[in-house]
Design a protein around this motif. Sequence first.
Motif, PDB file in Angstrom:
ATOM      1  N   VAL A 109      -2.171   5.339   2.674  1.00 63.26           N
ATOM      2  CA  VAL A 109      -0.806   5.836   2.652  1.00 63.26           C
ATOM      3  C   VAL A 109      -0.485   6.437   4.029  1.00 63.26           C
ATOM      4  CG1 VAL A 109      -1.396   8.161   1.833  1.00 63.26           C
ATOM      5  CG2 VAL A 109       0.855   7.191   1.290  1.00 63.26           C
ATOM      6  N   ASP A 110       0.813   6.388   4.393  1.00 58.77           N
ATOM      7  CA  ASP A 110       1.292   7.006   5.623  1.00 58.77           C
ATOM      8  C   ASP A 110       0.480   6.548   6.840  1.00 58.77           C
ATOM      9  OD1 ASP A 110       2.879   8.489   7.265  1.00 58.77           O
ATOM     10  OD2 ASP A 110       1.953  10.415   6.803  1.00 58.77           O
ATOM     11  N   GLY A 111       0.447   5.249   7.018  1.00 59.80           N
ATOM     12  CA  GLY A 111      -0.243   4.660   8.158  1.00 59.80           C
ATOM     13  C   GLY A 111       0.419   3.351   8.511  1.00 59.80           C
TER      14      GLY A 111
ATOM     15  N   VAL B 203      -5.959  -2.334   7.909  1.00 59.47           N
ATOM     16  CA  VAL B 203      -5.122  -1.262   7.377  1.00 59.47           C
ATOM     17  C   VAL B 203      -5.664   0.070   7.871  1.00 59.47           C
ATOM     18  CG1 VAL B 203      -4.381  -2.519   5.320  1.00 59.47           C
ATOM     19  CG2 VAL B 203      -6.462  -1.161   5.241  1.00 59.47           C
ATOM     20  N   SER B 204      -4.756   1.024   8.071  1.00 61.28           N
ATOM     21  CA  SER B 204      -5.167   2.339   8.544  1.00 61.28           C
ATOM     22  C   SER B 204      -4.213   3.392   8.020  1.00 61.28           C
ATOM     23  CB  SER B 204      -5.200   2.373  10.077  1.00 61.28           C
ATOM     24  OG  SER B 204      -5.717   3.612  10.538  1.00 61.28           O
ATOM     25  N   GLY B 205      -4.736   4.577   7.764  1.00 61.30           N
ATOM     26  CA  GLY B 205      -3.905   5.671   7.297  1.00 61.30           C
ATOM     27  C   GLY B 205      -4.727   6.688   6.522  1.00 61.30           C
ATOM     28  N   PHE B 206      -4.032   7.508   5.741  1.00 67.35           N
ATOM     29  CA  PHE B 206      -4.683   8.526   4.924  1.00 67.35           C
ATOM     30  C   PHE B 206      -5.258   7.886   3.668  1.00 67.35           C
ATOM     31  CE2 PHE B 206      -1.683  10.761   7.564  1.00 67.35           C
ATOM     32  CZ  PHE B 206      -2.348  11.932   7.911  1.00 67.35           C
ATOM     33  N   ALA B 207      -6.462   8.334   3.277  1.00 63.74           N
ATOM     34  CA  ALA B 207      -7.145   7.766   2.120  1.00 63.74           C
ATOM     35  C   ALA B 207      -7.993   8.861   1.476  1.00 63.74           C
ATOM     36  CB  ALA B 207      -8.005   6.576   2.533  1.00 63.74           C
TER      37      ALA B 207
ATOM     38  N   SER C 270       0.839  -1.177   0.000  1.00 65.32           N
ATOM     39  CA  SER C 270       0.000   0.000   0.000  1.00 65.32           C
ATOM     40  C   SER C 270       0.883   1.240   0.000  1.00 65.32           C
ATOM     41  CB  SER C 270      -0.913   0.002   1.233  1.00 65.32           C
ATOM     42  OG  SER C 270      -1.855   1.041   1.166  1.00 65.32           O
ATOM     43  N   GLY C 271       0.455   2.290  -0.722  1.00 63.88           N
ATOM     44  CA  GLY C 271       1.227   3.526  -0.769  1.00 63.88           C
ATOM     45  C   GLY C 271       0.813   4.386  -1.945  1.00 63.88           C
ATOM     46  N   ARG C 272       1.685   5.326  -2.319  1.00 66.11           N
ATOM     47  CA  ARG C 272       1.446   6.188  -3.482  1.00 66.11           C
ATOM     48  C   ARG C 272       2.189   5.637  -4.685  1.00 66.11           C
ATOM     49  NH1 ARG C 272      -1.266  10.820  -2.587  1.00 66.11           N
ATOM     50  NH2 ARG C 272      -1.272  11.671  -0.465  1.00 66.11           N
ATOM     51  N   ASN C 273       1.499   5.549  -5.811  1.00 65.23           N
ATOM     52  CA  ASN C 273       2.161   5.098  -7.028  1.00 65.23           C
ATOM     53  C   ASN C 273       2.960   6.237  -7.661  1.00 65.23           C
ATOM     54  OD1 ASN C 273       0.329   6.717  -8.467  1.00 65.23           O
ATOM     55  ND2 ASN C 273      -1.022   4.999  -8.954  1.00 65.23           N
ATOM     56  N   GLN C 274       3.503   5.984  -8.846  1.00 63.60           N
ATOM     57  CA  GLN C 274       4.417   6.952  -9.461  1.00 63.60           C
ATOM     58  C   GLN C 274       3.741   8.246  -9.881  1.00 63.60           C
ATOM     59  OE1 GLN C 274       6.292   4.345 -12.436  1.00 63.60           O
ATOM     60  NE2 GLN C 274       8.198   4.559 -11.288  1.00 63.60           N
TER      61      GLN C 274
ATOM     62  N   GLY D 174     -13.994  12.040  -3.128  1.00 56.39           N
ATOM     63  CA  GLY D 174     -12.720  12.674  -3.421  1.00 56.39           C
ATOM     64  C   GLY D 174     -12.137  13.458  -2.275  1.00 56.39           C
ATOM     65  N   ASP D 175     -12.739  13.343  -1.088  1.00 58.16           N
ATOM     66  CA  ASP D 175     -12.250  14.076   0.074  1.00 58.16           C
ATOM     67  C   ASP D 175     -11.169  13.272   0.795  1.00 58.16           C
ATOM     68  OD1 ASP D 175     -14.084  16.160  -0.324  1.00 58.16           O
ATOM     69  OD2 ASP D 175     -15.643  15.079   0.770  1.00 58.16           O
ATOM     70  N   ASP D 176     -10.209  13.986   1.363  1.00 56.61           N
ATOM     71  CA  ASP D 176      -9.141  13.336   2.129  1.00 56.61           C
ATOM     72  C   ASP D 176      -9.665  12.950   3.510  1.00 56.61           C
ATOM     73  OD1 ASP D 176      -7.154  13.653   0.133  1.00 56.61           O
ATOM     74  OD2 ASP D 176      -6.886  15.743   0.722  1.00 56.61           O
ATOM     75  N   ILE D 177      -9.377  11.703   3.904  1.00 59.61           N
ATOM     76  CA  ILE D 177      -9.845  11.199   5.187  1.00 59.61           C
ATOM     77  C   ILE D 177      -8.742  10.347   5.821  1.00 59.61           C
ATOM     78  CG2 ILE D 177     -12.278  11.157   4.542  1.00 59.61           C
ATOM     79  CD1 ILE D 177     -11.970   8.116   4.090  1.00 59.61           C
ATOM     80  N   ILE D 178      -8.945   9.976   7.074  1.00 57.62           N
ATOM     81  CA  ILE D 178      -8.136   8.957   7.743  1.00 57.62           C
ATOM     82  C   ILE D 178      -9.082   7.830   8.137  1.00 57.62           C
ATOM     83  CG2 ILE D 178      -6.690   8.420   9.740  1.00 57.62           C
ATOM     84  CD1 ILE D 178      -5.782  11.335   9.741  1.00 57.62           C
ATOM     85  N   THR D 179      -8.720   6.614   7.800  1.00 58.44           N
ATOM     86  CA  THR D 179      -9.641   5.498   8.002  1.00 58.44           C
ATOM     87  C   THR D 179      -8.899   4.266   8.492  1.00 58.44           C
ATOM     88  OG1 THR D 179     -11.341   4.129   6.927  1.00 58.44           O
ATOM     89  CG2 THR D 179      -9.424   4.728   5.603  1.00 58.44           C
ATOM     90  N   THR D 180      -9.602   3.399   9.221  1.00 54.35           N
ATOM     91  CA  THR D 180      -9.091   2.100   9.641  1.00 54.35           C
ATOM     92  C   THR D 180     -10.114   1.050   9.242  1.00 54.35           C
ATOM     93  OG1 THR D 180      -7.933   3.054  11.539  1.00 54.35           O
ATOM     94  CG2 THR D 180      -8.336   0.686  11.590  1.00 54.35           C
ATOM     95  N   THR D 181      -9.672   0.031   8.495  1.00 53.97           N
ATOM     96  CA  THR D 181     -10.604  -0.937   7.922  1.00 53.97           C
ATOM     97  C   THR D 181     -10.109  -2.358   8.148  1.00 53.97           C
ATOM     98  OG1 THR D 181     -11.138   0.665   6.187  1.00 53.97           O
ATOM     99  CG2 THR D 181     -11.869  -1.590   5.842  1.00 53.97           C
ATOM    100  N   LEU D 182     -11.032  -3.235   8.517  1.00 56.08           N
ATOM    101  CA  LEU D 182     -10.760  -4.658   8.682  1.00 56.08           C
ATOM    102  C   LEU D 182     -11.288  -5.418   7.472  1.00 56.08           C
ATOM    103  CD1 LEU D 182      -9.951  -7.164  10.408  1.00 56.08           C
ATOM    104  CD2 LEU D 182     -12.247  -7.040  11.426  1.00 56.08           C
ATOM    105  N   TYR D 183     -10.443  -6.318   6.931  1.00 56.63           N
ATOM    106  CA  TYR D 183     -10.827  -7.186   5.817  1.00 56.63           C
ATOM    107  C   TYR D 183     -10.703  -8.635   6.271  1.00 56.63           C
ATOM    108  CZ  TYR D 183     -10.095  -2.951   3.048  1.00 56.63           C
ATOM    109  OH  TYR D 183     -10.147  -1.671   2.552  1.00 56.63           O
ATOM    110  N   ILE D 184     -11.764  -9.415   6.041  1.00 58.75           N
ATOM    111  CA  ILE D 184     -11.812 -10.804   6.473  1.00 58.75           C
ATOM    112  C   ILE D 184     -11.524 -11.730   5.300  1.00 58.75           C
ATOM    113  CG2 ILE D 184     -13.311 -12.606   7.419  1.00 58.75           C
ATOM    114  CD1 ILE D 184     -12.382 -10.526   9.448  1.00 58.75           C
ATOM    115  N   ASN D 185     -10.620 -12.663   5.528  1.00 56.85           N
ATOM    116  CA  ASN D 185     -10.206 -13.643   4.525  1.00 56.85           C
ATOM    117  C   ASN D 185     -11.246 -14.758   4.447  1.00 56.85           C
ATOM    118  OD1 ASN D 185      -8.836 -15.583   2.974  1.00 56.85           O
ATOM    119  ND2 ASN D 185      -6.866 -15.164   3.932  1.00 56.85           N
ATOM    120  N   ASP D 186     -11.614 -15.163   3.220  1.00 53.24           N
ATOM    121  CA  ASP D 186     -12.618 -16.210   3.053  1.00 53.24           C
ATOM    122  C   ASP D 186     -12.026 -17.596   2.837  1.00 53.24           C
ATOM    123  OD1 ASP D 186     -11.647 -16.335   0.463  1.00 53.24           O
ATOM    124  OD2 ASP D 186     -13.533 -15.815  -0.507  1.00 53.24           O
TER     125      ASP D 186
END
Length: 496
Positions: free
Chosen positions: A311-313, A330-334, A277-281, A339-351
Amino acid sequence: MKTILISLLLLSTGYYSYAQYTFVPSTSVFQGLSGGDLQMGDLNNDGFPDIIMSGFDNTGSMLTEIYLNDGQGDFILSSNQPFVGYVDVTIILTDVNGDGSLDVLFNGEKENTGLTMEYYENLNIPNTVDFQFVGGFTGGPAALRSSTVWADLNNDGNMDIVYSGYQIGVGVFIWYLLGDGSGNFANAVMVPGTMGACAGSLIAQDIDGDGDIDLFVVGFDSDDMVDPKTRMYKNKIAEGGGFNFEEITGLPFMDMSISLAKAEDVDGDGRLDLFLSGRNQIGEIETRLYYQSSPFNFVEDKAAGDFDGIVDGDMALADIDGDGDIDIIVSGFATDNNGDDIITTTLYINDFKNGGSGNYTKVPGLNFQGAGTGNLGMMDIDGDGDIDIIVSGFDDYNSTDSYTTLYYNKTPQVSSITSYEGATWVVYPNPTDGVFMIHTSDYLNDSSIEVYSLLGEAITSAKIVNNATCIDLSNYPAGVYILNLNNQQTYKIVKY
């Protein structure tokens, strides 16, 4: 103790899909920090995981603080704080000298000192926070915007220090310090055959499964911080302990900066997969999951998780619901859908263990705080058999205040037990509030289930009918109970 429940109930007709994702914020009070690191481990030698964190507080001061676990999962600030403040730092908790206690290594910017890499020895006094400064490391530069890991780079059975970053006038490289297992390290030298990365991540794990440590780096490869790169290096260990690295080219990884990277086997095939996760080119925020189908052959075609770009989390991987596969938080800036800048923390469950193929589903409605420019930690803090989560950093994009919150996992755990003749017993939820289900194979109908206390007292019993049975311990006290599954398998279940 007053608590607030954060929960979401997910139900389906199949018992494998049952899950109630519930997290309870701790009432323990922690310092809000950002721009540093957070780790968990037993720092006062009492057998319970403690918390150490470094970074900037909300006044801009550098801090490093230790919080002690009382054995029940609640925390107090240690009366002894042996470390000064660090920022832009990696903290490693590991037994450097082989005495059975956790020592502390810092690599980053130290208060009133500047860039440094040094470690402190745990004096191994029971129920006491007591560390002795051993010293800094020589031979190579301390690195800015660095990533530091602990791995046996030369396969001699002793753990080494490996780090990547940059120093003005030196450049961006990967460095290593060979350890002797007793707390002594050789001078730092550059890893041969590699280019480093800064403002990114370094992974040192056996990527191709051949028994030695390979390297993966992502971030800027020059100190002008313009062009991000992602590189994979295969370890070419020679007889006598020498090693060299060969870059593996033609891989599908996206080049990223201000990036996060983790390697875990998320689809159960025995090979490490990569989560980035991060910023691309071109500056867009991306999150990608790459599956390794054979050594150094990565594909993205199964990555149907619809991950939010972060990014940056920070990111953390662990089995949240006890079903035997790796979930991701995962958590950080999104950027949100508007299109608004936010900070978020999200859980993803593996199936995967639930009949899937290693794809991920976002769990909505869990209002975790954010970890912008911060950290995530995952560990069984309160000793109840499941993974708890701590989040530290900026919570609001428009605020400069940081926070730290510990969340106890109260998610019912789905537990699979492979037993005799290939039969699978599935026990859920575990922990339970009293009522739980047991499912098993067709040919085990009429099997007997017995429940015992830890003292060996028979509590109740049941029979498998139509591949399942329900057991109710509501009238029994909280604690650990033993299941005897058809006199072939025993299993612990926790009633809270």
